[in-house]
Design a protein around this motif. Structure first.
Motif, PDB file in Angstrom:
ATOM      1  N   ALA A 140      94.165   8.156-109.023  1.00  0.00           N
ATOM      2  CA  ALA A 140      92.905   8.737-108.561  1.00  0.00           C
ATOM      3  C   ALA A 140      92.899   8.979-107.053  1.00  0.00           C
ATOM      4  CB  ALA A 140      91.744   7.815-108.933  1.00  0.00           C
ATOM      5  N   MET A 141      93.876   8.449-106.349  1.00  0.00           N
ATOM      6  CA  MET A 141      93.949   8.621-104.893  1.00  0.00           C
ATOM      7  C   MET A 141      94.457  10.027-104.554  1.00  0.00           C
ATOM      8  SD  MET A 141      92.862   5.830-103.658  1.00  0.00           S
ATOM      9  CE  MET A 141      91.791   5.649-105.072  1.00  0.00           C
ATOM     10  N   PRO A 142      94.047  10.542-103.400  1.00  0.00           N
ATOM     11  CA  PRO A 142      94.529  11.869-102.977  1.00  0.00           C
ATOM     12  C   PRO A 142      96.050  11.877-102.807  1.00  0.00           C
ATOM     13  CG  PRO A 142      92.739  11.102-101.553  1.00  0.00           C
ATOM     14  CD  PRO A 142      93.088   9.975-102.465  1.00  0.00           C
ATOM     15  N   PHE A 187      88.966   1.988-117.033  1.00  0.00           N
ATOM     16  CA  PHE A 187      89.704   3.232-117.267  1.00  0.00           C
ATOM     17  C   PHE A 187      88.880   4.451-116.850  1.00  0.00           C
ATOM     18  CE2 PHE A 187      91.271   0.091-120.267  1.00  0.00           C
ATOM     19  CZ  PHE A 187      92.636   0.173-120.061  1.00  0.00           C
ATOM     20  N   LEU A 188      87.559   4.370-117.014  1.00  0.00           N
ATOM     21  CA  LEU A 188      86.705   5.512-116.718  1.00  0.00           C
ATOM     22  C   LEU A 188      86.368   5.654-115.238  1.00  0.00           C
ATOM     23  CD1 LEU A 188      84.183   5.350-119.702  1.00  0.00           C
ATOM     24  CD2 LEU A 188      86.124   6.878-119.409  1.00  0.00           C
ATOM     25  N   LEU A 189      86.189   4.538-114.533  1.00  0.00           N
ATOM     26  CA  LEU A 189      85.782   4.618-113.133  1.00  0.00           C
ATOM     27  C   LEU A 189      86.782   5.359-112.249  1.00  0.00           C
ATOM     28  CD1 LEU A 189      84.033   1.177-112.557  1.00  0.00           C
ATOM     29  CD2 LEU A 189      82.978   3.432-112.703  1.00  0.00           C
ATOM     30  N   PRO A 190      88.108   5.155-112.387  1.00  0.00           N
ATOM     31  CA  PRO A 190      89.024   5.965-111.564  1.00  0.00           C
ATOM     32  C   PRO A 190      88.915   7.459-111.859  1.00  0.00           C
ATOM     33  CG  PRO A 190      90.173   4.044-112.387  1.00  0.00           C
ATOM     34  CD  PRO A 190      88.845   4.090-113.084  1.00  0.00           C
ATOM     35  N   ALA A 191      88.726   7.807-113.124  1.00  0.00           N
ATOM     36  CA  ALA A 191      88.575   9.227-113.464  1.00  0.00           C
ATOM     37  C   ALA A 191      87.290   9.793-112.864  1.00  0.00           C
ATOM     38  CB  ALA A 191      88.583   9.403-114.974  1.00  0.00           C
ATOM     39  N   LEU A 192      86.203   9.016-112.924  1.00  0.00           N
ATOM     40  CA  LEU A 192      84.948   9.461-112.317  1.00  0.00           C
ATOM     41  C   LEU A 192      85.079   9.570-110.802  1.00  0.00           C
ATOM     42  CD1 LEU A 192      82.364   7.424-114.429  1.00  0.00           C
ATOM     43  CD2 LEU A 192      82.886   9.869-114.575  1.00  0.00           C
ATOM     44  N   ALA A 193      85.821   8.639-110.183  1.00  0.00           N
ATOM     45  CA  ALA A 193      86.044   8.698-108.736  1.00  0.00           C
ATOM     46  C   ALA A 193      86.852   9.941-108.373  1.00  0.00           C
ATOM     47  CB  ALA A 193      86.756   7.439-108.261  1.00  0.00           C
ATOM     48  N   LYS A 194      87.832  10.278-109.202  1.00  0.00           N
ATOM     49  CA  LYS A 194      88.650  11.481-108.953  1.00  0.00           C
ATOM     50  C   LYS A 194      87.781  12.734-109.056  1.00  0.00           C
ATOM     51  CE  LYS A 194      92.873  13.374-108.748  1.00  0.00           C
ATOM     52  NZ  LYS A 194      93.823  13.131-107.698  1.00  0.00           N
ATOM     53  N   LEU A 195      86.916  12.800-110.087  1.00  0.00           N
ATOM     54  CA  LEU A 195      86.007  13.940-110.225  1.00  0.00           C
ATOM     55  C   LEU A 195      85.023  14.019-109.066  1.00  0.00           C
ATOM     56  CD1 LEU A 195      85.228  13.853-114.049  1.00  0.00           C
ATOM     57  CD2 LEU A 195      86.535  15.578-112.811  1.00  0.00           C
ATOM     58  N   ALA A 196      84.468  12.884-108.686  1.00  0.00           N
ATOM     59  CA  ALA A 196      83.531  12.856-107.566  1.00  0.00           C
ATOM     60  C   ALA A 196      84.239  13.244-106.274  1.00  0.00           C
ATOM     61  CB  ALA A 196      82.906  11.473-107.438  1.00  0.00           C
ATOM     62  N   GLY A 197      85.495  12.860-106.141  1.00  0.00           N
ATOM     63  CA  GLY A 197      86.268  13.222-104.956  1.00  0.00           C
ATOM     64  C   GLY A 197      86.482  14.717-104.850  1.00  0.00           C
ATOM     65  N   GLN A 198      86.597  15.392-105.972  1.00  0.00           N
ATOM     66  CA  GLN A 198      86.783  16.837-105.951  1.00  0.00           C
ATOM     67  C   GLN A 198      85.497  17.558-105.562  1.00  0.00           C
ATOM     68  OE1 GLN A 198      88.356  17.685-109.829  1.00  0.00           O
ATOM     69  NE2 GLN A 198      90.450  17.135-109.237  1.00  0.00           N
ATOM     70  N   VAL A 199      84.361  16.962-105.931  1.00  0.00           N
ATOM     71  CA  VAL A 199      83.072  17.580-105.617  1.00  0.00           C
ATOM     72  C   VAL A 199      82.588  17.179-104.224  1.00  0.00           C
ATOM     73  CG1 VAL A 199      80.638  17.694-106.316  1.00  0.00           C
ATOM     74  CG2 VAL A 199      82.429  17.713-108.042  1.00  0.00           C
ATOM     75  N   LEU A 200      82.627  15.885-103.929  1.00  0.00           N
ATOM     76  CA  LEU A 200      82.056  15.359-102.691  1.00  0.00           C
ATOM     77  C   LEU A 200      83.080  15.137-101.589  1.00  0.00           C
ATOM     78  CD1 LEU A 200      79.808  12.654-104.367  1.00  0.00           C
ATOM     79  CD2 LEU A 200      79.111  14.923-103.591  1.00  0.00           C
ATOM     80  N   GLY A 201      84.329  15.197-101.915  1.00  0.00           N
ATOM     81  CA  GLY A 201      85.386  14.879-100.959  1.00  0.00           C
ATOM     82  C   GLY A 201      86.019  13.553-101.357  1.00  0.00           C
ATOM     83  N   PRO A 202      87.300  13.384-101.049  1.00  0.00           N
ATOM     84  CA  PRO A 202      87.999  12.183-101.496  1.00  0.00           C
ATOM     85  C   PRO A 202      87.472  10.910-100.823  1.00  0.00           C
ATOM     86  CG  PRO A 202      89.391  13.475-100.051  1.00  0.00           C
ATOM     87  CD  PRO A 202      88.148  14.277-100.300  1.00  0.00           C
ATOM     88  N   ILE A 203      87.542   9.820-101.578  1.00  0.00           N
ATOM     89  CA  ILE A 203      87.158   8.518-101.051  1.00  0.00           C
ATOM     90  C   ILE A 203      88.333   7.982-100.247  1.00  0.00           C
ATOM     91  CG2 ILE A 203      86.529   6.157-101.668  1.00  0.00           C
ATOM     92  CD1 ILE A 203      85.378   7.271-104.265  1.00  0.00           C
TER      93      ILE A 203
END
Length: 181
Positions: free
Chosen positions: A25-27, A110-126
């Motif tokens: 999920a990391m950039p 399992f779901l939180l990394p995928a949600l973080a990856k999706l949120a990173g694409q919309v809001l910018g990477p964490i």
């Protein structure tokens, strides 16, 4: 401690593991050293969450928590967010809530990394390169699911206690020739 954390992170970083999903999920432009730190922190966090959940299961199964032998079990004190008087049968709601919490507890790592990856694409990477961000993010990732899992197990145990109490009560009423309502 860092060496132990890195060893644990490497052991728990296998295909389709939650630790691997955190790394994925990391950039892609993240430095390798930062990824090593994240892997070690994720592995250690996840192991602690798994051990904590396992100890809780042992407490419930082996030591019989909560025990009704030590007096009456008070649902209001032990499950403060559960209102047994709010709509429907409390037993059915406890069993349903127990299952939902257990399912979420198992799936969220399992779901939180995928949600973080999706949120990173919309809001910018964490950016987990800052220590406090890393600590709080991985704490949320590891211990929210563990707490939901333990909550679900506790609710299931309380539901089993209520079901057993009802079963004994109905059997006692049937033995004394009273009609069960």
């Amino acid at each position: 401690m860092t060496s132990i954390a890195r060893l644990i992170g490497n052991i728990l970083d296998f295909p389709f593991s939650p630790v691997r999903l955190v790394i994925l999920a990391m950039p892609s432009e993240m430095p390798e050293e930062t990824l090593r730190i994240i892997r070690a922190a994720a592995g250690l966090s996840y192991l602690i969450a798994l051990v904590t959940s396992a100890v809780f299961v042992l407490m419930v199964r082996i030591f019989g928590w909560p025990s009704s032998r030590n007096g009456a079990f008070n649902v209001w004190i032990n499950l403060p967010l559960f209102d047994p008087t709010a709509g429907g049968d409390a037993l059915t709601r406890l069993q349903r809530d127990s299952r939902i919490n257990i399912i979420l507890g198992v799936l969220l790592p399992f779901l939180l990394p995928a949600l973080a990856k999706l949120a990173g694409q919309v809001l910018g990477p964490i950016s987990l390169s800052e220590p406090q961000t890393l600590i709080w993010t991985l704490t949320l990732w590891a211990f929210l699911p563990a707490s939901l899992l333990m909550r679900g197990i506790a609710m299931g145990k309380v539901a089993n206690m209520i079901e057993e109490k009802r079963r004994r009560s109905y059997a006692r009423e049937a033995e004394s020739d009273y009609q069960v309502a």
